[in-house]
Design an enzyme around this catalytic site. Sequence first.
Site, PDB file in Angstrom:
ATOM      1  NE  ARG A  83      -2.728   1.387   3.313  1.00 19.50           N
ATOM      2  CZ  ARG A  83      -2.444   0.772   4.460  1.00 19.50           C
ATOM      3  NH1 ARG A  83      -2.618  -0.541   4.547  1.00 19.50           N
ATOM      4  NH2 ARG A  83      -2.008   1.420   5.503  1.00 19.50           N
ATOM      5  CE1 TYR A 113     -16.655   9.840 -18.399  1.00 19.57           C
ATOM      6  CE2 TYR A 113     -15.552   9.806 -16.272  1.00 19.57           C
ATOM      7  CZ  TYR A 113     -16.279   9.172 -17.259  1.00 19.57           C
ATOM      8  OH  TYR A 113     -16.624   7.854 -17.099  1.00 19.57           O
ATOM      9  CG  ASP A 131      -9.095  14.739 -16.802  1.00 18.37           C
ATOM     10  OD1 ASP A 131      -8.268  14.209 -17.558  1.00 18.37           O
ATOM     11  OD2 ASP A 131     -10.145  14.181 -16.443  1.00 18.37           O
ATOM     12  CE  LYS A 161     -11.356   6.486 -20.899  1.00 13.59           C
ATOM     13  NZ  LYS A 161     -11.382   6.628 -19.485  1.00 13.59           N
TER      14      LYS A 161
HETATM   15  C1  LIG Z   1     -11.512  13.073 -19.363  1.00 17.54           C
HETATM   16  C2  LIG Z   1     -11.711  11.898 -18.449  1.00 17.54           C
HETATM   17  N1  LIG Z   1     -11.271  11.983 -17.190  1.00 17.54           N
HETATM   18  C3  LIG Z   1     -11.420  10.972 -16.314  1.00 17.54           C
HETATM   19  C4  LIG Z   1     -12.062   9.801 -16.690  1.00 17.54           C
HETATM   20  C5  LIG Z   1     -12.237   8.704 -15.685  1.00 17.54           C
HETATM   21  O1  LIG Z   1     -11.317   7.697 -15.905  1.00 17.54           O
HETATM   22  P1  LIG Z   1     -11.494   6.193 -15.388  1.00 17.54           P
HETATM   23  O2  LIG Z   1     -12.601   5.581 -16.180  1.00 17.54           O
HETATM   24  O3  LIG Z   1     -10.144   5.598 -15.605  1.00 17.54           O
HETATM   25  O4  LIG Z   1     -11.868   6.286 -13.947  1.00 17.54           O
HETATM   26  C6  LIG Z   1     -12.532   9.661 -17.999  1.00 17.54           C
HETATM   27  C7  LIG Z   1     -13.197   8.437 -18.424  1.00 17.54           C
HETATM   28  O5  LIG Z   1     -13.732   8.335 -19.500  1.00 17.54           O
HETATM   29  C8  LIG Z   1     -12.360  10.747 -18.908  1.00 17.54           C
HETATM   30  O6  LIG Z   1     -12.814  10.699 -20.165  1.00 17.54           O
END
Ligand SMILES: Cc1ncc(COP(=O)(O)O)c(C=O)c1O
Length: 394
Positions: A55, A109, A182, A207
């Site tokens: 951890r 998102y 992000d 992604k």
């Molecule tokens: C721009 C963006 N940020 C965060 C996330 C969340 O990622 P995760 O599905 O790995 O939790 C996504 C998921 O599609 C996303 O498109």
Amino acid sequence: MKIESKTVHAGDRKKAGNFIPVTTPIYTASSYFYDSMAQLDRVFGREEQGPSYARYDNPTVTALQDLVNELEGGHGTLACSSGMMALHLALLAALVDRPKRVVAANVLYGATTHMLMTVFGALGVETTFADACDLRAFEAAVAETKPGAVIVESISNPLLRVCAVDRIAAIARHANAPLIVDNTFATPLLLRPLELGASMVIHSATKYLAGHGDVLGGVIVSDQENFPALTTLLRTIGPNLGPFEAYLTMRGIKTLALRMEKQCANARQLASWLARHPRVEHVYFPGDPAHPDAATVQRLFPKDLAGAMVAFDLKDAAKQDVFAFMEKLKMIVCATSLGDVHSMVLHPAMSSHRDLSPKHRERLGIRDNLVRVSAGIEAIEDIVEDLDQALKAD
Ligand SMILES: Cc1ncc(COP(=O)(O)O)c(C=O)c1O
């Protein structure tokens, strides 16, 4: 030793020899020991580097963290179980000793908006949403609410708006609020927000970083100020990324530059093809000179790399028409993700932005006829041919 003891101990716990593996192996051990208790004591006290308990540290995960840290130019990076967890931890770290208020971009998102409104909302954190591409409005929201954190996406999901991260960072800094970016859609190939003044960068490593549709993961790249709080949170709560996922993500990143170049080039060609298609009403692509943020893209992104995502409104289409089009696709995958080597289409109203009310979506411009395409690395001719046959009216 008796045979029962041998089954437990024989063969294991050997020191690796005097060699260096060319790639980092998958370390599955949950704990580690050292030559002496004094050394273990130093490792626990963080006077000496090394893993002690999974951890806290894992050598495979540490290698991935070092790699991403290098790419984003951070002080320190932590990997965790998903992109949402990365955002969650970044926000918690920012708000630990700051006002429990957030200013966030109004187009994010869907799960991020939902998390701010429900999870953090329930904990008493108030979020004000403002248009990150309208700097005056965004600055006014920050000045008025004096937030403890600011959140934007460098390329927004799903309408692909590109905010001026450097200017937003200056606004956040002026208000003493850490800016969390992000950077999932842009990747460090297109933009490195820490260099532009952001405090923390997060990725859904699911992604582009991992890139092959086989990992759920997230990373937080931090400046010096916020890294201790992040480390404490991760070590205390335990949302760690597993070593298998860390290995796959590292393996994926080795081709990130090649994939992004090809995927961005495919997206550009796709956007101009879609713009000429009679069934397409509007195309959203940051590389389009007519895109509302074209000047920011030109200023901040490398030439010819404007991201590998394209979105479009299907002309006079209801939800069932969009579904019919998607079901006709043969090669392009109708899956709920993006950034993989294979091309994908997604219906944001049904999936990524499902948790927002229809009214909220309408206000943001995410209508039922919106389709989001993640360009893969396939031959552009095959991507276009597949879309063309699926777009043909019955
Ligand atoms: C721009 C963006 N940020 C965060 C996330 C969340 O990622 P995760 O599905 O790995 O939790 C996504 C998921 O599609 C996303 O498109």
